[in-house]
Scaffold this active site. Structure first.
Site, PDB file in Angstrom:
ATOM      1  CD  GLU A 159      -2.196  -0.430   2.634  1.00  0.00           C
ATOM      2  OE1 GLU A 159      -2.830   0.393   3.255  1.00  0.00           O
ATOM      3  OE2 GLU A 159      -3.686  -1.900   3.000  1.00  0.00           O
ATOM      4  CD  GLU A 210     -12.198   1.058   0.781  1.00  0.00           C
ATOM      5  OE1 GLU A 210     -12.010  -0.052   1.423  1.00  0.00           O
ATOM      6  OE2 GLU A 210     -11.241   1.521   0.528  1.00  0.00           O
ATOM      7  CE  LYS A 238      -9.860   1.922   4.863  1.00  0.00           C
ATOM      8  NZ  LYS A 238      -8.633   1.890   4.332  1.00  0.00           N
ATOM      9  CD  GLU A 248      -7.057   4.881   7.411  1.00  0.00           C
ATOM     10  OE1 GLU A 248      -6.640   5.536   6.772  1.00  0.00           O
ATOM     11  OE2 GLU A 248      -7.661   3.829   7.198  1.00  0.00           O
TER      12      GLU A 248
END
Ligand code: NAG
Ligand code: NAG
Ligand code: NAG
Ligand code: NAG
Length: 477
Positions: free
Chosen positions: A257, A307, A310, A318
């Site tokens: 990542e 997202e 999250k 995030e």
């Protein structure tokens, strides 16, 4: 001398360029359907994906596409897999063999856990990770799939060092790390590390901003006769040194990542994200690697899409790591080939939205009622995504009533615009006029198919806690 050589090769185009990978997470209230995402990957020439599970619809959508896949085992399954070779074999049977029949899904790796040694987990997964890794690779080997490699995506806080050449594994897990490296090496599997320059900036006010990016800095990090101009190369070399000192100078390393968020923090914005990701891609695609290893590591961008479900324990950013928005719309120009040309990404096709309407504050409500909104806002933001409202974020300049509207709409959209979800005791009202203001977008959610709803209902508690990383390489300041 070493550095001079490295600088010289920088300007020579090396032929060794490999496909780019991306992380595809699905912790969203309204995830795009797997078919739409897979088409988007193809349209953008993305040839590798890293998943956080092995969800059936996702896997089916990836079949016969030629896209290489890393499937994942969530941390909460590590104990089961560590303590039972039978459960490990079942996991491989259901989640690998089943999809790999006739090579229909091109599975290359199994990620065992996700950053299981983060210090914020208080050691919860330490005893299970290595046995789980062993059980999964052994099950793969037994199933005749030894070409598929099990690996553990680790946060960069497993190693430390003031300068790269002082790199070593964290002392509390040093012996374990060496055992893991031995096992990876003997199976020809890579070491996987997640690297987050954004967090260096997020967690340290004094971190030199330029050093987080790739276009030079007035404050390079000097390590002997090597100079580092970006923290990504320095972080990787710290790992390479740690590996070398532990007896694994040639263990392949994969960056699981790396990326930059666009909202939810003063350093999370489109300009920084574009600057970082474009610089990163140029760095990787040049194939030149770092001063320690003249070869770029296989790399997976974090991440594909935003997202909105999250955990925000690490920070509001995030939910904003995507190079695409929640609906598959590109956020900024990004040349995935690494040539840094002003190229647009290709949008997701065939996305269906809920009707064009928003939930906002009812300005006809009494002035007393309008000053007593805070409980309603808190409630709406607990169930909807308000991470763009905070300090330094895209909607931070809204006034109090704007905040209320944003919160009501976030709640309303998260709940599929159901009638009862735009009431708030008469303080809210539905409108067909887009309330967006400049960079502050009031979203309309996507209409979720039956398939995605099923996925949504089984969102697991895996938290990709990018945010709690220890930050290495700071003390040189
Ligand atoms: C396959 O993977 C999914 C997602 O990680 C998991 O829920 C399921 O239990 C796995 N199957 C088996 C047999 O372990
Ligand atoms: C780790 O310990 C801290 C302090 O005791 C606690 O606040 C936190 O919730 C714990 N985290 C986990 C994942 O157990
Ligand atoms: C807006 O507030 C006024 C005054 O309280 C009320 O009469 C009206 O019904 C409210 N609108 C909605 C949609 O609730
Ligand atoms: C709007 O909400 C954000 C996030 O809670 C807060 O920082 C900001 O101060 C609020 N603005 C007003 C005018 O209340």
């Amino acid at each position: 001398m070493v550095f001079l050589f490295w600088v010289l090769v920088m300007f020579v185009l090396v032929g060794w360029v490999q496909g780019l990978g991306v992380n595809w997470g699905t912790m969203a209230t309204h995830p795009l359907s797997p078919d739409i995402v897979v088409q988007m990957l193809k349209d953008n020439g993305i040839t590798k994906v890293k998943l956080f599970d092995a969800e059936e619809h996702t896997m089916k959508a990836l079949a016969n596409t030629g896209i290489q896949v890393m499937v994942g085992i969530p941390n909460d399954q590590l104990q089961m897999i560590a303590t039972s070779t039978k459960d490990a074999a079942n996991w491989v049977e259901t989640n690998v063999t089943e999809f790999n029949l006739d090579g229909s899904v091109d599975i290359r790796f199994v990620a065992v856990g996700n950053e299981p040694f983060l210090e914020s987990y208080n050691g919860t997964f330490i005893q299970y990770t290595f046995p789980a890794l062993q059980n999964i690779q052994n099950a793969l080997n037994k199933a005749g799939l030894s070409n598929i490699k099990a690996t553990v995506p680790l946060n960069a806080d497993v190693y430390e060092g003031v300068v790269p050449s002082e790199g070593q594994f964290r002392t509390d897990i040093n012996d374990l790390m060496i055992q893991i490296c031995q096992f990876l090496a003997s199976n020809g599997a890579p070491f996987t590390v997640n690297i987050y320059p954004f967090l260096s900036l997020y967690s340290n006010e004094n971190f030199p901003v330029d050093f987080a990016f790739f276009d030079g800095t007035g404050q390079p990090l000097i390590d002997g006769n090597v100079q580092y101009t970006n923290v990504f190369d320095a972080a990787l070399d710290t790992l390479f040194w740690a590996l070398k000192k532990s007896g694994f100078p040639n263990l392949p390393v994969l960056v699981g990542e790396v990326g930059w968020p666009t909202d939810g923090d003063k350093h999370g914005n489109i300009n920084f994200a574009q600057r970082f990701n474009q610089g990163l891609l140029k760095n990787i695609m040049s194939g030149l690697g770092t001063p320690m290893r003249f070869k770029a590591a296989e790399t997976y961008l974090f991440s594909l899409v935003d997202e909105d479900a999250k955990s925000i324990a690490p920070g509001n950013f995030e939910r904003h790591w995507g190079i695409f928005q929640y609906d598959g719309t590109p956020k900024y120009a990004l040349d995935l080939s690494g040539q840094a040309q002003n190229k647009a990404l290709v949008s997701a096709k065939g996305v269906k939205y809920l009707p064009r309407r928003w939930c906002v504050i009812n300005l006809s409500a009494s002035s007393t009622a309008l000053t007593q909104l805070s409980d309603s806002i808190t409630y709406a933001c607990t169930h909807g995504d308000c991470t763009s409202l905070g300090y330094g974020s895209s909607c931070n300049s809204l006034n109090y009533q704007g905040n209320a509207s944003y919160a009501f709409n976030a709640y309303y959209q998260a709940n599929n615009q159901q009638n009862g979800d735009c009431v708030f005791s008469g303080l809210a009202v539905v409108t067909q006029t887009d309330p967006s203001q400049g960079a502050c977008k009031f979203e309309i959610q996507i209409a979720v198919s039956a398939t995605s709803k099923a996925m949504n209902s089984c969102i697991y508690s895996l938290i990709s806690v990018a945010g709690v990383a220890a930050v290495v390489l700071l003390s040189f300041l």
